[in-house]
Design a protein around this motif. Structure first.
Motif, PDB file in Angstrom:
ATOM      1  N   HIS A   1      86.118  59.273  -2.371  1.00 59.24           N
ATOM      2  CA  HIS A   1      85.315  58.065  -2.593  1.00 59.24           C
ATOM      3  C   HIS A   1      84.228  58.256  -3.649  1.00 59.24           C
ATOM      4  O   HIS A   1      83.645  57.271  -4.122  1.00 59.24           O
ATOM      5  CB  HIS A   1      84.670  57.613  -1.285  1.00 59.24           C
ATOM      6  CG  HIS A   1      85.631  57.130  -0.247  1.00 59.24           C
ATOM      7  ND1 HIS A   1      86.353  57.989   0.554  1.00 59.24           N
ATOM      8  CD2 HIS A   1      86.010  55.868   0.113  1.00 59.24           C
ATOM      9  CE1 HIS A   1      87.122  57.291   1.369  1.00 59.24           C
ATOM     10  NE2 HIS A   1      86.948  56.003   1.124  1.00 59.24           N
ATOM     11  N   GLY A   2      83.946  59.498  -3.987  1.00 57.26           N
ATOM     12  CA  GLY A   2      82.926  59.742  -4.993  1.00 57.26           C
ATOM     13  C   GLY A   2      81.512  59.492  -4.503  1.00 57.26           C
ATOM     14  O   GLY A   2      80.569  59.448  -5.301  1.00 57.26           O
ATOM     15  N   THR A   3      81.361  59.285  -3.210  1.00 59.24           N
ATOM     16  CA  THR A   3      80.046  59.041  -2.627  1.00 59.24           C
ATOM     17  C   THR A   3      80.023  59.607  -1.208  1.00 59.24           C
ATOM     18  O   THR A   3      81.077  59.919  -0.634  1.00 59.24           O
ATOM     19  CB  THR A   3      79.717  57.532  -2.607  1.00 59.24           C
ATOM     20  OG1 THR A   3      78.360  57.346  -2.169  1.00 59.24           O
ATOM     21  CG2 THR A   3      80.650  56.784  -1.662  1.00 59.24           C
ATOM     22  N   THR A   4      78.844  59.736  -0.660  1.00 59.37           N
ATOM     23  CA  THR A   4      78.702  60.283   0.698  1.00 59.37           C
ATOM     24  C   THR A   4      78.918  59.198   1.747  1.00 59.37           C
ATOM     25  O   THR A   4      78.786  57.999   1.464  1.00 59.37           O
ATOM     26  CB  THR A   4      77.311  60.902   0.895  1.00 59.37           C
ATOM     27  OG1 THR A   4      76.313  59.894   0.665  1.00 59.37           O
ATOM     28  CG2 THR A   4      77.095  62.058  -0.064  1.00 59.37           C
ATOM     29  N   LEU A   5      79.217  59.635   2.946  1.00 57.80           N
ATOM     30  CA  LEU A   5      79.407  58.696   4.047  1.00 57.80           C
ATOM     31  C   LEU A   5      78.089  58.046   4.445  1.00 57.80           C
ATOM     32  O   LEU A   5      78.058  56.882   4.857  1.00 57.80           O
ATOM     33  CB  LEU A   5      80.021  59.430   5.248  1.00 57.80           C
ATOM     34  CG  LEU A   5      80.309  58.602   6.497  1.00 57.80           C
ATOM     35  CD1 LEU A   5      81.341  57.514   6.197  1.00 57.80           C
ATOM     36  CD2 LEU A   5      80.812  59.507   7.623  1.00 57.80           C
ATOM     37  N   GLY A   6      76.999  58.797   4.338  1.00 60.21           N
ATOM     38  CA  GLY A   6      75.689  58.283   4.701  1.00 60.21           C
ATOM     39  C   GLY A   6      74.616  59.297   4.351  1.00 60.21           C
ATOM     40  O   GLY A   6      74.901  60.360   3.786  1.00 60.21           O
ATOM     41  N   PRO A   7      73.346  59.015   4.668  1.00 63.70           N
ATOM     42  CA  PRO A   7      72.239  59.886   4.269  1.00 63.70           C
ATOM     43  C   PRO A   7      72.238  61.254   4.938  1.00 63.70           C
ATOM     44  O   PRO A   7      71.529  62.151   4.490  1.00 63.70           O
ATOM     45  CB  PRO A   7      70.996  59.083   4.662  1.00 63.70           C
ATOM     46  CG  PRO A   7      71.464  58.156   5.744  1.00 63.70           C
ATOM     47  CD  PRO A   7      72.871  57.803   5.371  1.00 63.70           C
ATOM     48  N   LEU A   8      73.048  61.422   6.001  1.00 60.61           N
ATOM     49  CA  LEU A   8      73.124  62.714   6.691  1.00 60.61           C
ATOM     50  C   LEU A   8      74.448  63.417   6.405  1.00 60.61           C
ATOM     51  O   LEU A   8      74.830  64.341   7.131  1.00 60.61           O
ATOM     52  CB  LEU A   8      72.954  62.517   8.208  1.00 60.61           C
ATOM     53  CG  LEU A   8      71.719  61.741   8.668  1.00 60.61           C
ATOM     54  CD1 LEU A   8      71.668  61.681  10.191  1.00 60.61           C
ATOM     55  CD2 LEU A   8      70.441  62.354   8.117  1.00 60.61           C
TER      56      LEU A   8
END
Length: 574
Positions: A119-126
Motif C-alpha cells: 500500500h505504500g503507507t502504514t496501517l496506522g500511527p502505531l
C-alpha cells in the motif's frame, strides 16, 4: 488434595509459558544462576545476551521505532523479533511475564511489512510498534489469569463459558486497528490491590535495577519489562496507583488518565461492580513520547462510539501546544510568556518520605526555579482522610469477589493482603451513600484549596508535584501506605510520573532528630536502610485537574526537560 491441586495447576501454567520461549533464546543454568547473584539486571547484564542490532532497536523510543518502520529503515519483523527476544530473556532473569505469544507477534509483523510494501503507507500511527499488556487485557487465543490460579484456561474463572480465548478487550481491538503488535502479557499481584507484584502462579517479580527491592504494583511486570528494555510502551491499569508506583520504582514513565478517558470495555477486574471509583487504563513507557503516541492513537479511534462509558474527548492538540509554548526545548520559561506555576508537596502530614524522596522533591523545585518557573508550597486537605474514603470503596464488598476467585482453586490469599481482604459482610447501601457524600466533600475541599492558591498572584497553579510513595522502590513486604497515590484516584485527577534521580547512600542519610507524626510514620522511617535502597530509582508524580491528560503530558515534558538540563548543567542530579 485441594492445596496440591492448585499448586499443580500453577506449576503446569508456569511450565507452559516457559515452553513458548524458542529454544535458541533460552538461557543456560549458569546464566540463570548469574542472574540470581546480580543486583542490577539492566543495561550490560541483559545486553550481554543480545546482538548490537537488537540492543540498538530496543534502545529506541516508541516514536522513533514507528518513524523508522514507516521510512523502511527498519522492518516490523526486525523490531518485533528484537523485542520478543529481549522479553524472553527478561522473563527468564526477572519473572515478569504471565503470557507469551511471540509466534502471533512475528506473524503479525510479517503481515504489516507486506501491508506497507503493497500500500505504500502504514496501517496506522502505531504501525509495527510492539506493545506489551498487563494481564488484565483479553487477547483472542490467549489466557487471562489476572494472577488467579482458578482463572487458568477459563474465562475469568468460568470454565464452561463460550468466551474462553475468544474475547478481546476494546482497547486491544483499538491498538490492533492502529497497527500495533502485541506479544506478551505482564505480571501483576493477586487481587490487583497491592503495591508489589506477587501471586500464586509465578511467585514474585522483583526490581530489575535492584533485586533487593520491589518492582511495585499492580502493573509491576510492565515496569520491570520496560526497565529491561523488553518493551518501549505498554498498557496497565490504575485504581490506587498501579501505573504510577511501578514506573516510579523502575525509573520509567507513566500516564494515569481520568477514568473513562480511555476504553475499559471487556477488561478483567477485581470487584468490577464497584463503579464509584473505577480503574482507568494507563500508559507506561520508557519515554514521555511513548505515552502520548499510544494515548492519542487510542483516542483517534473515537472509542466513545463503541464504549458507552468513554467520554467523547479527542486528544486536544491545542491544549498540549499551548502548554508547551510556555517553555523552550530545554524547559526554560520563555520571556514575556506565562511561566508554569507548580506546587510542591513534601509531606502529606501522615507519612514522611524517606531521604531520597525528599531530595528528589528539592531537585525538582530547584530545577524549575532555575528554569524561570514559579514554585509554591502545596499544603492541601488531608490526603490520609481522602485515601481512607477511597479504600473503603475498594473493600466495600467485604472481600466477597476476591474470595470467590480464590475458592475456584482453593489457593490462599497472599500474605500481605490477609488483613485487607479478610472475609466479612459487605457494607450497606446507606454506608455507601455516606461514603459517597464524604468523597464528594473531599473533592470539593481540594478544589477550593487549589483555587485559593491563585490569590497571591492571580495565576492558577498548573500542577503539583508529590511523592508516589513515602519511599523509593520499596523493600519487599514493607509497603505500608498508599495515601500518596490513592488520593489522586479519589479526586479523579490526571497524573504523570517522571524519573528524577537515584537513591545515594552517601547523600541520603537519616535525620537523627526526626520526630515521627504517628506510629505508622515511625515504622516507615525505621524501615529505611540506606544500603538496601542505594541506587533505587526516585520517580515523582505530577498531578493536574481531571480531564487534563494533554496538559499533564505537556507539563511532564517540560519538567523532564528541565531535569535533564539541570543534570547536564550541574554535572549530576544531587
Amino acid at each position: 488434595m485441594c492445596k496440591a491441586s492448585w499448586h499443580e495447576r500453577a506449576a503446569a501454567k508456569v511450565a507452559d509459558t516457559a515452553s513458548k520461549i524458542p529454544p535458541h533464546w533460552r538461557l543456560t543454568p549458569n546464566d540463570l544462576q548469574r542472574a540470581r547473584e546480580t543486583k542490577d539486571l539492566t543495561g550490560p547484564f541483559i545486553e550481554s545476551f543480545l546482538s548490537s542490532e537488537e540492543i540498538s532497536i530496543t534502545r529506541l523510543a516508541s516514536d522513533a521505532l514507528v518513524s523508522k518502520i514507516a521510512s523502511r529503515s527498519l522492518t516490523s519483523l526486525e523490531v518485533a523479533t528484537a523485542y520478543c527476544k529481549t522479553a524472553a530473556i527478561a522473563h527468564q532473569i526477572n519473572n515478569c511475564l504471565h503470557e507469551i505469544f511471540f509466534d502471533k507477534a512475528l506473524e503479525r509483523a510479517a503481515e504489516l511489512d507486506a501491508y506497507l510494501e503493497n500500500h505504500g503507507t502504514t496501517l496506522g500511527p502505531l504501525h509495527g510498534l510492539p506493545v506489551s499488556l498487563k494481564d488484565q487485557f483479553h487477547v483472542k487465543g490467549i489466557d487471562t489469569t489476572m494472577g488467579y490460579v482458578g482463572w487458568i484456561n477459563t474465562y475469568q474463572g468460568i470454565s464452561s463459558s463460550d468466551k474462553i480465548h475468544k474475547t478481546e478487550s476494546q482497547v486491544v481491538t483499538d491498538l490492533l486497528s492502529q497497527g500495533a503488535i502485541l506479544y506478551c502479557k505482564t505480571s501483576l499481584p493477586q487481587t490487583l490491590m497491592y503495591g508489589e507484584t506477587i501471586n500464586n502462579i509465578i511467585g514474585q517479580t522483583l526490581n530489575p535495577l535492584n533485586q533487593r527491592l520491589s518492582c511495585g504494583g499492580s502493573s509491576g511486570g510492565e515496569a520491570a519489562l520496560q526497565a529491561l528494555h523488553g518493551s518501549s510502551v505498554g498498557l496497565g491499569t490504575d485504581i490506587g496507583g498501579s501505573v504510577r508506583i511501578p514506573a516510579a520504582f523502575c525509573g520509567t514513565y507513566s500516564l494515569k488518565p481520568t477514568p473513562k478517558r480511555l476504553p475499559y470495555g471487556n477488561i478483567a477486574d477485581t470487584n468490577p461492580g464497584q463503579r464509584s471509583y473505577p480503574a482507568t487504563v494507563g500508559v507506561m513507557g520508557t519515554s514521555l513520547a511513548a505515552l502520548k503516541l499510544v494515548a492519542k492513537g487510542l483516542l483517534d479511534t473515537e472509542p466513545w462510539l463503541r464504549d458507552p462509558d468513554v467520554v467523547p474527548i479527542p486528544w486536544r492538540t491545542d491544549i498540549e501546544t499551548e502548554t508547551l509554548a510556555r517553555a523552550d526545548e530545554k524547559g526554560r520559561a520563555i520571556p514575556d510568556a506565562r511561566p508554569l506555576k507548580i506546587g510542591i508537596l513534601y509531606n502529606d502530614g501522615y507519612m514522611t518520605p524517606h531521604p531520597p524522596i525528599t531530595r528528589g522533591l528539592h531537585i525538582v523545585s530547584r530545577a524549575l526555579e532555575s528554569a524561570g518557573h514559579k514554585v509554591v508550597p502545596w499544603d492541601p486537605p488531608s490526603h490520609k482522610a481522602a485515601a481512607d474514603i477511597h479504600l473503603a470503596f475498594l473493600v466495600s464488598d467485604g472481600g466477597h469477589d476476591v474470595h470467590k476467585q480464590l475458592a475456584l482453586s482453593g489457593e490462599a490469599l497472599i500474605e500481605p493482603l490477609r488483613n485487607v481482604f479478610e472475609f466479612k459482610d459487605p457494607i450497606s447501601a446507606i454506608e455507601i451513600q455516606d461514603l459517597s457524600i464524604a468523597g464528594r466533600n473531599a473533592c470539593a475541599a481540594y478544589y477550593d484549596y487549589w483555587n485559593s492558591r491563585s490569590a497571591d498572584d492571580g495565576q492558577d497553579v498548573d500542577a503539583f508535584v508529590m511523592p508516589v510513595a513515602p519511599h523509593a522502590a520499596v523493600i519487599p513486604g514493607c509497603y505500608l501506605y498508599t495515601g500518596y497515590t490513592e488520593v489522586v484516584n479519589l479526586l479523579d485527577y490526571s497524573a504523570c510520573v517522571v524519573p528524577v534521580t537515584r537513591a545515594d547512600k552517601e547523600v541520603d542519610v537519616l535525620d537523627e532528630g526526626f520526630q515521627p507524626l504517628n506510629e505508622m510514620d515511625k515504622k516507615n522511617w525505621e524501615l529505611y536502610d540506606k544500603e538496601k535502597y542505594d541506587g533505587a530509582p526516585v520517580g515523582l508524580q505530577i498531578v493536574c485537574r481531571k480531564w487534563e491528560e494533554e496538559k499533564i503530558w505537556a507539563v511532564g515534558k517540560i519538567v523532564d526537560a528541565v531535569l535533564r538540563e539541570y543534570e547536564r548543567r550541574e554535572g549530576s542530579i544531587a
